[in-house]
Design a protein around this motif. Structure first.
Motif, mmCIF file in Angstrom:
data_model
loop_
_atom_site.group_PDB
_atom_site.id
_atom_site.type_symbol
_atom_site.label_atom_id
_atom_site.label_comp_id
_atom_site.label_asym_id
_atom_site.label_seq_id
_atom_site.Cartn_x
_atom_site.Cartn_y
_atom_site.Cartn_z
ATOM 1 N N UNK A 1 -25.563 -10.943 -18.733
ATOM 2 C CA UNK A 1 -24.367 -10.404 -19.605
ATOM 3 C C UNK A 1 -24.214 -9.003 -19.371
ATOM 4 N N UNK A 2 -25.299 -8.365 -19.737
ATOM 5 C CA UNK A 2 -25.375 -6.726 -19.603
ATOM 6 C C UNK A 2 -26.781 -6.427 -19.326
ATOM 7 N N UNK A 3 -27.023 -5.086 -19.184
ATOM 8 C CA UNK A 3 -28.279 -4.668 -18.643
ATOM 9 C C UNK A 3 -27.924 -2.938 -19.090
ATOM 10 N N UNK A 4 -28.860 -2.642 -19.841
ATOM 11 C CA UNK A 4 -28.785 -1.093 -20.098
ATOM 12 C C UNK A 4 -30.417 -0.562 -19.956
ATOM 13 N N UNK A 5 -30.220 0.383 -19.448
ATOM 14 C CA UNK A 5 -31.493 1.189 -19.238
ATOM 15 C C UNK A 5 -31.462 2.491 -19.950
ATOM 16 N N UNK A 6 -32.249 2.750 -20.947
ATOM 17 C CA UNK A 6 -32.369 3.969 -21.541
ATOM 18 C C UNK A 6 -33.709 4.927 -21.068
ATOM 19 N N UNK A 7 -33.273 5.830 -20.168
ATOM 20 C CA UNK A 7 -34.445 6.487 -19.435
ATOM 21 C C UNK A 7 -35.181 7.363 -20.581
ATOM 22 N N UNK A 8 -34.431 7.948 -21.557
ATOM 23 C CA UNK A 8 -35.149 9.026 -22.505
ATOM 24 C C UNK A 8 -36.296 8.313 -23.370
ATOM 25 N N UNK A 9 -35.894 6.920 -23.703
ATOM 26 C CA UNK A 9 -36.853 6.213 -24.689
ATOM 27 C C UNK A 9 -37.614 5.210 -23.837
ATOM 28 N N UNK A 10 -37.469 5.083 -22.576
ATOM 29 C CA UNK A 10 -38.153 4.190 -21.676
ATOM 30 C C UNK A 10 -37.872 2.663 -22.193
ATOM 31 N N UNK A 11 -36.931 2.376 -22.473
ATOM 32 C CA UNK A 11 -36.315 1.218 -23.165
ATOM 33 C C UNK A 11 -35.088 0.457 -22.292
ATOM 34 N N UNK A 12 -35.246 -1.009 -22.038
ATOM 35 C CA UNK A 12 -34.369 -1.595 -21.169
ATOM 36 C C UNK A 12 -33.915 -2.834 -22.358
ATOM 37 N N UNK A 13 -32.404 -2.987 -22.300
ATOM 38 C CA UNK A 13 -31.715 -4.119 -23.041
ATOM 39 C C UNK A 13 -31.310 -5.019 -22.001
ATOM 40 N N UNK A 14 -31.573 -6.080 -22.069
ATOM 41 C CA UNK A 14 -31.302 -7.168 -21.295
ATOM 42 C C UNK A 14 -30.493 -8.328 -22.075
ATOM 43 N N UNK A 15 -29.237 -8.612 -21.862
ATOM 44 C CA UNK A 15 -28.358 -9.537 -22.513
ATOM 45 C C UNK A 15 -28.265 -10.847 -21.599
ATOM 46 N N UNK A 16 -28.526 -12.077 -21.999
ATOM 47 C CA UNK A 16 -28.318 -13.121 -20.914
ATOM 48 C C UNK A 16 -27.220 -14.335 -21.516
ATOM 49 N N UNK A 17 -26.656 -14.716 -20.569
ATOM 50 C CA UNK A 17 -25.928 -15.759 -20.800
ATOM 51 C C UNK A 17 -26.062 -16.959 -20.123
ATOM 52 N N UNK A 18 -25.607 -18.064 -20.751
ATOM 53 C CA UNK A 18 -26.045 -19.353 -20.323
ATOM 54 C C UNK A 18 -24.868 -20.186 -20.089
ATOM 55 N N UNK A 19 -24.002 -19.866 -18.785
ATOM 56 C CA UNK A 19 -22.871 -20.623 -18.560
ATOM 57 C C UNK A 19 -22.684 -22.063 -18.698
ATOM 58 N N UNK A 20 -23.592 -22.836 -18.542
ATOM 59 C CA UNK A 20 -23.784 -24.295 -18.852
ATOM 60 C C UNK A 20 -23.281 -24.697 -20.383
ATOM 61 N N UNK A 21 -23.854 -23.580 -21.229
ATOM 62 C CA UNK A 21 -23.832 -23.851 -22.530
ATOM 63 C C UNK A 21 -22.304 -23.716 -23.315
ATOM 64 N N UNK A 22 -21.894 -24.484 -23.972
ATOM 65 C CA UNK A 22 -20.261 -24.264 -24.563
ATOM 66 C C UNK A 22 -20.239 -22.863 -25.113
ATOM 67 N N UNK A 23 -21.246 -22.271 -25.687
ATOM 68 C CA UNK A 23 -21.041 -20.970 -26.378
ATOM 69 C C UNK A 23 -21.684 -19.785 -25.564
ATOM 70 N N UNK A 24 -22.297 -20.262 -24.322
ATOM 71 C CA UNK A 24 -22.976 -19.261 -23.830
ATOM 72 C C UNK A 24 -24.420 -18.759 -24.131
ATOM 73 N N UNK A 25 -24.924 -19.616 -24.954
ATOM 74 C CA UNK A 25 -26.187 -19.123 -25.559
ATOM 75 C C UNK A 25 -27.417 -19.862 -24.884
ATOM 76 N N UNK A 26 -28.023 -19.039 -24.250
ATOM 77 C CA UNK A 26 -29.469 -19.447 -23.884
ATOM 78 C C UNK A 26 -30.534 -19.967 -25.083
ATOM 79 N N UNK A 27 -31.495 -20.785 -24.699
ATOM 80 C CA UNK A 27 -32.246 -21.212 -25.954
ATOM 81 C C UNK A 27 -33.648 -20.324 -26.066
ATOM 82 N N UNK A 28 -34.198 -20.262 -27.072
ATOM 83 C CA UNK A 28 -35.340 -19.276 -27.097
ATOM 84 C C UNK A 28 -36.180 -19.573 -25.900
ATOM 85 N N UNK A 29 -36.220 -20.744 -25.622
ATOM 86 C CA UNK A 29 -37.341 -20.971 -24.389
ATOM 87 C C UNK A 29 -36.951 -20.480 -23.035
#
Length: 181
Positions: free
Chosen positions: A24-52
């Protein structure tokens, strides 16, 4: 980003389409060495992946990142993988059809023609009736049947049920899934 895409493209070859995730989205913050990844699950009605799903992706991402950068360099990077969430800003126009059966919180651009058409308060709880072919033109909304729109009798009025709001997709500032809590 290439590591994340590699994981998602290889999981797409699984025969179990229910386990397929997309980025869904990918953000890399070079200064803080941090990566944020947001995932989508198209087969789910709400687009929500499970914790697994998220956990398996995180483990594989950490493993492949270590292979790509080396353990020491990969160990310095903080990685946060999660669902895109219900408050995700929908990608217009393509997500309008995907989430058409669900209540959406619709915010028109200030000063646009849509700001006069979309009922107040903004964001308004609406549901998609139709999207013009190709999705680049117009979308027709109706009042969503949620607690905030129901009258004293606990249901929508005849006027609300019949109301249609035609809006140019370009006049929409933000559309998210409507969370009725």
């Amino acid at each position: 980003l290439s590591v994340a895409r590699g994981i998602l493209s290889s999981s797409g070859s699984d025969s179990d389409s229910d386990s397929q995730l997309s980025l869904w989205s990918f953000k890399a913050h070079a200064g803080s060495k941090r990566i944020e990844i947001r995932l989508d699950k198209p087969s789910d009605r709400y687009g929500s992946p499970s914790l697994d799903d998220v956990s398996a992706f995180s483990r594989e991402f950490a493993h492949r990142l270590s292979e790509a950068l080396g353990e020491e360099a990969a160990g310095e990077i903080e990685v946060e993988a999660s669902s895109a969430g219900a408050a995700r800003k929908l990608r217009l126009p393509r997500d309008l059809e995907r989430f058409s059966g669900m209540p959406l919180a619709v915010s028109p651009r200030g000063g646009s023609a849509a700001a006069e058409v979309v009922p107040r308060p903004h964001p308004a709880p609406l549901r998609v009736v139709s999207v013009e072919e190709g999705g680049e033109g117009k979308v027709v909304f109706t009042t969503a049947d949620v607690r905030a729109t129901r009258g004293n009798r606990g249901r929508l009025t005849k006027k609300q049920l019949e109301a249609r709001f035609e809006v140019a997709v370009s006049d929409l500032e933000k559309v998210t899934l409507y969370v009725d809590v």
